[in-house]
Each structure stands twice: as C-alpha cells, then as structure tokens.
Design an enzyme around this catalytic site. Structure first.
Site, PDB file in Angstrom:
ATOM      1  N   ASP A  19       0.834  -1.208   0.000  1.00  0.00           N
ATOM      2  CA  ASP A  19       0.000   0.000   0.000  1.00  0.00           C
ATOM      3  C   ASP A  19       0.870   1.260   0.000  1.00  0.00           C
ATOM      4  OD1 ASP A  19      -2.339   1.410  -0.039  1.00  0.00           O
ATOM      5  OD2 ASP A  19      -2.815   1.124   2.084  1.00  0.00           O
ATOM      6  N   ASN A  21       1.358   3.462  -2.904  1.00  0.00           N
ATOM      7  CA  ASN A  21       1.894   3.923  -4.194  1.00  0.00           C
ATOM      8  C   ASN A  21       1.348   5.309  -4.557  1.00  0.00           C
ATOM      9  OD1 ASN A  21       2.996   1.405  -4.334  1.00  0.00           O
ATOM     10  ND2 ASN A  21       1.647   0.641  -5.956  1.00  0.00           N
ATOM     11  N   GLY A  22       0.059   5.519  -4.285  1.00  0.00           N
ATOM     12  CA  GLY A  22      -0.585   6.791  -4.620  1.00  0.00           C
ATOM     13  C   GLY A  22       0.023   7.936  -3.823  1.00  0.00           C
ATOM     14  N   HIS A  36       2.559   3.629  -9.065  1.00  0.00           N
ATOM     15  CA  HIS A  36       2.402   2.175  -9.197  1.00  0.00           C
ATOM     16  C   HIS A  36       3.625   1.559  -9.883  1.00  0.00           C
ATOM     17  CE1 HIS A  36      -1.563   2.345  -7.589  1.00  0.00           C
ATOM     18  NE2 HIS A  36      -2.077   3.026  -8.589  1.00  0.00           N
ATOM     19  N   SER A  64      -7.328  -5.394  -5.711  1.00  0.00           N
ATOM     20  CA  SER A  64      -8.406  -6.038  -4.952  1.00  0.00           C
ATOM     21  C   SER A  64      -9.736  -5.962  -5.697  1.00  0.00           C
ATOM     22  CB  SER A  64      -8.551  -5.358  -3.579  1.00  0.00           C
ATOM     23  OG  SER A  64      -9.147  -4.076  -3.728  1.00  0.00           O
ATOM     24  N   GLU A  66     -12.219  -4.613  -4.574  1.00  0.00           N
ATOM     25  CA  GLU A  66     -12.690  -3.248  -4.293  1.00  0.00           C
ATOM     26  C   GLU A  66     -11.982  -2.196  -5.153  1.00  0.00           C
ATOM     27  OE1 GLU A  66     -11.910  -5.498  -1.884  1.00  0.00           O
ATOM     28  OE2 GLU A  66     -14.005  -5.900  -1.370  1.00  0.00           O
ATOM     29  N   TRP A  68     -11.721  -2.051  -8.191  1.00  0.00           N
ATOM     30  CA  TRP A  68     -12.505  -1.722  -9.391  1.00  0.00           C
ATOM     31  C   TRP A  68     -13.240  -0.398  -9.223  1.00  0.00           C
ATOM     32  CZ3 TRP A  68     -11.478  -3.932 -13.798  1.00  0.00           C
ATOM     33  CH2 TRP A  68     -11.102  -5.274 -13.869  1.00  0.00           C
ATOM     34  N   ARG A  70     -12.032   2.362  -8.360  1.00  0.00           N
ATOM     35  CA  ARG A  70     -11.168   3.515  -8.667  1.00  0.00           C
ATOM     36  C   ARG A  70     -11.477   4.079 -10.053  1.00  0.00           C
ATOM     37  NH1 ARG A  70      -5.355   2.717  -5.720  1.00  0.00           N
ATOM     38  NH2 ARG A  70      -6.232   1.959  -3.769  1.00  0.00           N
ATOM     39  N   LEU A 130      11.341 -19.543  -5.325  1.00  0.00           N
ATOM     40  CA  LEU A 130      10.228 -18.794  -4.744  1.00  0.00           C
ATOM     41  C   LEU A 130       9.025 -18.770  -5.690  1.00  0.00           C
ATOM     42  CD1 LEU A 130       9.247 -16.509  -2.660  1.00  0.00           C
ATOM     43  CD2 LEU A 130      10.155 -14.913  -4.358  1.00  0.00           C
ATOM     44  N   ARG A 187       1.979  -5.063   6.075  1.00  0.00           N
ATOM     45  CA  ARG A 187       1.284  -3.992   5.338  1.00  0.00           C
ATOM     46  C   ARG A 187       2.080  -2.709   5.467  1.00  0.00           C
ATOM     47  NH1 ARG A 187      -5.002  -2.697   4.306  1.00  0.00           N
ATOM     48  NH2 ARG A 187      -4.677  -0.907   2.947  1.00  0.00           N
ATOM     49  N   GLU A 206       1.305 -13.906  11.791  1.00  0.00           N
ATOM     50  CA  GLU A 206       1.862 -12.801  12.555  1.00  0.00           C
ATOM     51  C   GLU A 206       1.769 -11.557  11.674  1.00  0.00           C
ATOM     52  OE1 GLU A 206       2.897 -12.912  15.676  1.00  0.00           O
ATOM     53  OE2 GLU A 206       2.474 -15.065  15.805  1.00  0.00           O
TER      54      GLU A 206
HETATM   55  C1  IPE Z   1      -5.363  -2.748  -0.490  1.00  0.00           C
HETATM   56  O1  IPE Z   1      -5.053  -1.410  -0.570  1.00  0.00           O
HETATM   57  C2  IPE Z   1      -5.307  -3.355  -1.851  1.00  0.00           C
HETATM   58  C3  IPE Z   1      -3.992  -3.462  -2.442  1.00  0.00           C
HETATM   59  C4  IPE Z   1      -2.850  -3.148  -1.882  1.00  0.00           C
HETATM   60  C5  IPE Z   1      -3.978  -4.015  -3.770  1.00  0.00           C
HETATM   61  P1  IPE Z   1      -6.178  -0.288  -0.704  1.00  0.00           P
HETATM   62  O2  IPE Z   1      -5.455   1.018  -0.753  1.00  0.00           O
HETATM   63  O3  IPE Z   1      -7.074  -0.583  -1.835  1.00  0.00           O
HETATM   64  O4  IPE Z   1      -7.001  -0.470   0.654  1.00  0.00           O
HETATM   65  P2  IPE Z   1      -7.910   0.539   1.451  1.00  0.00           P
HETATM   66  O5  IPE Z   1      -8.913   1.080   0.478  1.00  0.00           O
HETATM   67  O6  IPE Z   1      -7.021   1.624   1.980  1.00  0.00           O
HETATM   68  O7  IPE Z   1      -8.498  -0.286   2.543  1.00  0.00           O
HETATM   69  C1  IPE Z   2      -1.526   0.332  -3.376  1.00  0.00           C
HETATM   70  O1  IPE Z   2      -1.308   1.688  -3.447  1.00  0.00           O
HETATM   71  C2  IPE Z   2      -1.626  -0.294  -4.738  1.00  0.00           C
HETATM   72  C3  IPE Z   2      -2.995  -0.620  -5.170  1.00  0.00           C
HETATM   73  C4  IPE Z   2      -4.052  -0.581  -4.422  1.00  0.00           C
HETATM   74  C5  IPE Z   2      -3.146  -1.040  -6.544  1.00  0.00           C
HETATM   75  P1  IPE Z   2      -2.493   2.726  -3.397  1.00  0.00           P
HETATM   76  O2  IPE Z   2      -2.847   3.132  -4.795  1.00  0.00           O
HETATM   77  O3  IPE Z   2      -3.625   2.215  -2.587  1.00  0.00           O
HETATM   78  O4  IPE Z   2      -1.784   3.938  -2.661  1.00  0.00           O
HETATM   79  P2  IPE Z   2      -2.463   4.982  -1.671  1.00  0.00           P
HETATM   80  O5  IPE Z   2      -3.112   4.220  -0.579  1.00  0.00           O
HETATM   81  O6  IPE Z   2      -3.454   5.759  -2.503  1.00  0.00           O
HETATM   82  O7  IPE Z   2      -1.318   5.827  -1.215  1.00  0.00           O
HETATM   83 MG    MG Z   3      -4.111   2.423  -0.606  1.00  0.00          MG
END
Ligand code: IPE
Ligand code: IPE
Ligand code: MG
Length: 248
Positions: A19, A21-22, A36, A64, A66, A68, A70, A130, A187, A206
């Site tokens: 999590d 990247n954005g 990304h 995920s 979810e 979709w 975005r 791996l 995470r 864990e």
């Molecule tokens: C979880 O991250 C999904 C992935 C890392 C692929 P999200 O950024 O989508 O999760 P939420 O929305 O913060 O729970």
């Molecule tokens: C996780 O990074 C990657 C995916 C969910 C594809 P995010 O895109 O959720 O990054 P934030 O949470 O917006 O920083």
């Molecule tokens: Mg995120």
C-alpha cells in the site's frame, strides 16, 4: 536490527499488502500510475531478495475486488503496467528460479491480460525457487463465496459428500489451494487493516506494519520484519510455543 536475523528461521510463506503507491506519487508530484510503476519495481527487488533468503511463497496484494471502484484511468494505467511486466517477465526475473502465479477472479480482466497471465504461469511453472503469487481481482470474501459455490456443485454431483467438508477440504477450494498460509503478513503505508486480503488464510499469521510507503520498502525493512517475526512466540491457542520452522 533489534534482534539477530536467523537465516535458518526465515518464514516460508509471506503475504504483503503493498500500500502507499498513490501517496508516494502525490508527494513527488508524479502521476498515480508512476507511483504504481515505482511500486512494481520495488516488488521485483523484494521478490529477488525473498528468493535469496529462502522464502518459498510470497503472496502480494496487487489489485483487490474493491479496487474496481477507482477511476477508470487509474485502473487502465494499472492494467497496462501489469501487461508490460507480464510480457517482459524474462527481463525482470528471467535468470532466477522464481515462479509466477496469479490468484483471484480475473474474469473481468482484458483478454490480452488473461493471455499474458497464462503465458507467464506456463513459462515459469517448472521453476523450483520462490513462488510469487500475485493477488489480482482478489478479495477474501469473494474467494470464500466462490469456494462455497464450487463445493455445493461437487456435493450436487456426488464428487464429495457433506461429511467430507473439513477445514482442510475447504482450503483446497480456495484460490490459494496449495499455497501455505502466510506465517507473516506485512502492510505498508501506515494502514492497520487487512482490506479483504487472505482473511481465511491469515487466521494465525503474525502481522507487521510499517509507516513506509510501498515504493520505499527496502530489503532491510523486510529483514527487520523477519527479525521481529523470529522473536515472536506462536502458540496456536495452546500453552507451548510452536517452532516457526514447523510451519513448512
Ligand atoms: C489494499 O489497498 C489493496 C492493495 C494493496 C492491492 P487499498 O489502498 O485498496 O485499501 P484501502 O482502500 O485503503 O483499505
Ligand atoms: C496500493 O497503493 C496499490 C494498489 C491498491 C493497486 P495505493 O494506490 O492504494 O496507494 P495509496 O493508498 O493511494 O497511497
Ligand atoms: Mg491504498
């Protein structure tokens, strides 16, 4: 390093919710797609490191059910990045023993991406090192519902009988079928939740969290997570510590 890293007690199965990247992109004035991209580059390095230290399964949350929700531009950007990595897999992990597998519901994915997934899975299936299991179109609840549907079908067709449905049998119907449950789930980006990742499989995992954003997550950070893991006592509800190594 707070504890000594023991190369003989490396977790065999690790899950990572990649999590942040954005946020990484926003902080640098980059497009989300470039965030990304930085995340994908990091994944290649972390996978190589896992292979070197003897991890057997690395299951990473990449898209995920979810996600979709975005904006279409972001979803398309992610998909084109994915296609690029899959098609050029050899230039990234060609010389290694890394195997690539995909878990999740990819039925709504573009046919070209589905083909690229099958191609990479086929090309790497004999690799002995791996296994990198990429969770795509993955959601833990969706996985449990789809397993239930398959079980109902098999009961209807006389393939199994209701008395055969044990926890182990149920696990066989999940996307993760022959992937061991994660010993350690990591995470990044400071969020303290599972967001529908491996909810069945992580019942005794864990957990390890870091504020670092995924594109900033270094091999040293993973080593720290493993050191902390090695210092934990896993008891599975009993009174005695169960050796982490027993979880093969
Ligand atoms: C979880 O991250 C999904 C992935 C890392 C692929 P999200 O950024 O989508 O999760 P939420 O929305 O913060 O729970
Ligand atoms: C996780 O990074 C990657 C995916 C969910 C594809 P995010 O895109 O959720 O990054 P934030 O949470 O917006 O920083
Ligand atoms: Mg995120």
């Amino acid at each position: 390093m707070k504890y000594k890293f023991d190369i003989n007690k490396v977790p065999k199965s690790i899950g990572i919710i990649m999590d942040g990247n954005g946020r990484y992109a926003t902080m640098r004035g980059l497009s989300r797609k470039n965030g990304h991209k930085a995340g994908a580059e990091r994944l290649v390095k972390i996978a190589e490191y896992c292979e070197r230290i003897g991890v057997k399964n690395l299951t990473v949350y990449a898209f995920s059910t979810e996600n979709w929700k975005r904006p279409k531009t972001e979803v398309m950007g992610l998909m084109s990045l994915l296609a690029n990595y899959l098609k050029n897999w050899e230039s990234y992990i060609g010389g290694t023993e890394i195997r690539i597998r995909v878990i999740g519901d990819i039925s709504d994915f573009d046919p070209a991406i589905k083909a690229a997934i099958s191609y990479v899975e086929k090309m790497t299936e004999k690799k002995k090192g791996l296994s990198v299991n990429i969770a795509l179109g993955y959601g833990g609840r969706n996985e449990i519902v789809s397993a239930t549907k398959k079980i109902v079908e098999d009961v209807k067709n006389g393939v199994i009988s209701p008395k055969d449905i044990t926890e182990d049998k149920f696990s066989e119907y999940l996307y993760t079928n022959d992937i061991p449950d994660p010993d350690l789930v990591i995470r990044t980006a400071g969020e303290l939740r599972l967001s529908n990742f491996l909810i069945w499989q992580s019942s005794y995992s864990e957990f390890w969290f870091t504020e670092k954003l995924w594109p900033e997550f270094m091999e040293e950070d993973l080593q720290q997570a493993i050191c902390d893991f090695q210092a934990r006592k896993r008891k599975y509800g009993g009174l005695l510590e169960v050796d982490n190594k027993a979880e093969e």
